[in-house]
Each structure stands twice: as structure tokens, then as C-alpha cells.
Scaffold this active site. Structure first.
Site, PDB file in Angstrom:
ATOM      1  N   ASN A   1       3.586  -7.877   6.556  1.00 61.99           N
ATOM      2  CA  ASN A   1       4.428  -7.289   7.598  1.00 61.99           C
ATOM      3  C   ASN A   1       3.919  -5.941   8.107  1.00 61.99           C
ATOM      4  O   ASN A   1       4.685  -5.120   8.606  1.00 61.99           O
ATOM      5  CB  ASN A   1       5.866  -7.144   7.083  1.00 61.99           C
ATOM      6  CG  ASN A   1       5.963  -6.218   5.881  1.00 61.99           C
ATOM      7  OD1 ASN A   1       4.974  -5.956   5.199  1.00 61.99           O
ATOM      8  ND2 ASN A   1       7.154  -5.732   5.605  1.00 61.99           N
ATOM      9  N   GLU A   2       2.608  -5.712   8.011  1.00 61.01           N
ATOM     10  CA  GLU A   2       2.038  -4.418   8.379  1.00 61.01           C
ATOM     11  C   GLU A   2       2.340  -3.995   9.815  1.00 61.01           C
ATOM     12  O   GLU A   2       2.494  -2.788  10.090  1.00 61.01           O
ATOM     13  CB  GLU A   2       0.517  -4.437   8.166  1.00 61.01           C
ATOM     14  CG  GLU A   2       0.077  -4.392   6.721  1.00 61.01           C
ATOM     15  CD  GLU A   2       0.073  -5.742   6.028  1.00 61.01           C
ATOM     16  OE1 GLU A   2      -0.412  -5.831   4.894  1.00 61.01           O
ATOM     17  OE2 GLU A   2       0.563  -6.731   6.640  1.00 61.01           O
TER      18      GLU A   2
ATOM     19  N   LEU B   1       0.817  -1.203   0.000  1.00 61.47           N
ATOM     20  CA  LEU B   1       0.000   0.000   0.000  1.00 61.47           C
ATOM     21  C   LEU B   1       0.857   1.262   0.000  1.00 61.47           C
ATOM     22  O   LEU B   1       1.871   1.333   0.679  1.00 61.47           O
ATOM     23  CB  LEU B   1      -0.925   0.011   1.217  1.00 61.47           C
ATOM     24  CG  LEU B   1      -1.837  -1.208   1.392  1.00 61.47           C
ATOM     25  CD1 LEU B   1      -2.764  -0.988   2.581  1.00 61.47           C
ATOM     26  CD2 LEU B   1      -2.630  -1.489   0.132  1.00 61.47           C
TER      27      LEU B   1
ATOM     28  N   GLY C   1       0.719  -5.603   0.926  1.00 59.65           N
ATOM     29  CA  GLY C   1      -0.253  -5.676  -0.167  1.00 59.65           C
ATOM     30  C   GLY C   1       0.221  -6.504  -1.337  1.00 59.65           C
ATOM     31  O   GLY C   1      -0.585  -7.119  -2.045  1.00 59.65           O
TER      32      GLY C   1
END
Length: 296
Positions: free
Chosen positions: A169-170, A102, A147
Site C-alpha cells: 500500500n505504499e 518500512l 514491507g
């Protein structure tokens, strides 16, 4: 300039792959459009029907901005409506990167209407890619965080080059992966493994990803990725198309229905979370850290 690898560490990228500015502090990154095509499709004739290759080509890192997602969703819709196409490969034309995830500038100091549209379009892209009856193969020829990982998990089969990594891995940036991202990973590798990877935000090397089922095949080079993807697409399209599609939808309908019924709540939760003062502060600090590294 700051290296793209630094930004890939979190899987959230600036729109233009640099960190010289934002709205007030980084104004150049607020330009919302560019003239170059972001997504391209080419077609190939095979003994088992016509197939397509969808290439993400938004340099430098295929960041998923609103416009990028709109273009990708539009291309997926076109292929779904084309009855001559039996399946397609999703890949990248940008060297060393599948998609970095993202675009952080969609979330930092956002305009409310655009933020809602961004998340809605991301949801619709997932629903279109995960919900297509056609065969889909991810040719992962570069890093695939966040994403980018989600897009690959939507596909029926994943081929990856051995020197790259993949993962949701956000949390490394203080952002929780949405439930429909998490469900994709859980379905691929099991609840326990998914729980561990989602909580730590670990990026998994390709060969380890193969061992846990996050990808299905690992090859050495980027060139071999496309050859293997074509081979797997041929294998899938040799199966009776109607029976395969019914089987596929039976396994996916619950997850698809779950997002469709919770779609508006998910948008509201995302907007509320991202616009939280602490989250905005964390995003700003991340951008400032990239800016500082760019000066070194």
C-alpha cells in the site's frame, strides 16, 4: 497516544511506534538502536529434519529499520548455512502485527550514507529470503502492509489469520513500490490484479486475499496460524529436498538476477526519489498528521 492501527494504514511506521518528535521536530525518533533482540530463532525436531521458527519481535509494530533488517538478514544467513535445518517459519511475536513495513524515519530527513545502507540491506534481505533453497512459510498472525507484505510474498507458502489484512500500500503515502516488490505480487496474483492493487494501495482482508492467491490458507485465530504453518512446513519438507530446491530456483532465478544486475541503479533511484523535496514534504506532513492525532 496515537494508535498503532493509524500508522498501519500506510504500512510505513515510525521507529518507536510513536510520533512525538523527529530530527529537529521529532528528535526522539532518531535514536538508531535499542537493546532488546529484534529477531529470534527457535528450533524444532521433526521426522523430516530440523526446522526453525524466526520471530520478529521489535515492538510495537516490527517496523523495518536498518538495524531490524540487519538482524533479520543475519538470522536468515545463519539458517541458510546450517545444513541441519530443512526449512523455517517466519512470524511475529508482537500482538496483532506481522510487520508494519518500512520505518519512515529511515526516509525522513535521512543521512545519505545511512539511507543507502538501509536500501541495500532491504535488497539483501529480499535476495536472501526469496533466494533461499530451504522451505519457507509465512505465518501471518497480524496486519501485513507494505514491507510486511513483501516479506510474506518472499516465502513459499502463506498462512494468515482471518481478521487481518495484507497488501503493498505504499502509494497511499505517495511512494511507489519498487519493481521487485511489484514483481512478487504479480507472480502471486497475476498482472491485472497486481496492477489494480498496486495502483490503489488497497489493503486486502485475509479471506479476499485467499480468493486471489495473495495468501494460500486462512485460519481463524493466531494460534491456528502457527499450527497450520507447521503442518504446511511438514508437507513441503516431505518432498525430495534436491528436486524441490531446483524447481524453486528455476522459478525464481530471473527475478533474483534482475535485482542483482540492477541493484546499484535501484539504490540510486530510491535515494533520488526519497530525497526529492516534494516527497520529503509529504513524509513530514504525514508525521505531523500522526502527531496531531496523538494529541486528541
Amino acid at each position: 497516544p496515537c494508535s498503532n492501527h493509524t500508522m498501519l494504514r500506510f504500512g510505513l511506521t515510525t521507529r518507536n511506534g510513536n510520533v512525538n518528535s523527529t530530527t529537529s521536530r521529532f528528535p526522539s525518533l532518531r535514536s538508531y538502536s535499542d537493546s532488546a533482540p529484534r529477531v529470534a530463532a527457535t528450533f524444532e525436531e521433526t521426522p523430516h529434519g530440523r526446522t526453525a521458527i524466526i520471530s520478529m519481535q521489535k515492538a510495537p509494530v516490527n517496523s523495518l529499520s536498518l538495524e531490524m533488517l540487519q538482524d533479520l538478514k543475519s538470522k536468515l544467513e545463519e539458517l541458510d548455512q546450517d545444513k541441519t535445518v530443512s526449512g523455517y517459519i517466519l512470524t511475529s511475536s508482537v500482538p496483532r502485527i506481522f510487520s508494519a513495513g518500512l520505518d519512515i524515519m529511515e526516509m525522513y530527513e535521512p543521512k545519505p550514507d545511512r539511507l543507502r545502507s538501509f536500501w541495500d540491506t532491504l535488497q539483501e534481505t529480499y535476495l536472501r529470503l526469496y533466494g533461499t533453497k530451504k522451505t519457507t512459510i509465512a505465518a501471518i498472525n497480524g496486519e501485513a502492509p507494505a514491507g510486511g507484505c513483501m516479506l510474506s510474498l518472499c516465502c513459499d507458502y502463506r498462512v494468515m489469520a482471518s481478521k487481518y489484512r495484507i497488501g503493498l500500500n505504499e502509494v497511499q503515502l505517495g511512494i511507489a513500490a519498487p519493481f521487485w516488490f511489484s514483481k512478487l505480487m504479480e507472480d502471486a496474483i497475476g498482472k491485472r490484479q497486481a496492477d489494480r492493487l498496486l495502483q490503489t494501495g488497497m489493503m486486502v482482508p485475509a479471506k479476499d486475499a485467499l480468493q486471489i492467491g495473495l495468501v494460500d490458507r486462512v485460519v481463524e485465530s493466531e494460534e491456528e496460524v502457527m499450527a497450520a504453518a507447521r503442518e504446511e512446513l511438514t508437507r513441503f519438507t516431505q518432498v525430495n529436498a534436491s528436486a524441490r530446491a531446483v524447481t524453486k530456483m528455476a522459478h525464481r532465478e530471473e527475478a533474483l538476477r534482475n535485482l542483482k544486475t540492477r541493484k546499484e541503479d535501484d539504490i540510486q533511484n530510491f535515494v533520488q526519489f526519497i530525497t526529492n523535496e516534494r516527497v520529503q514534504k509529504a513524509l513530514g506532513m504525514y508525521l505531523q498528521s500522526l502527531k496531531a492525532k496523538a494529541k486528541k
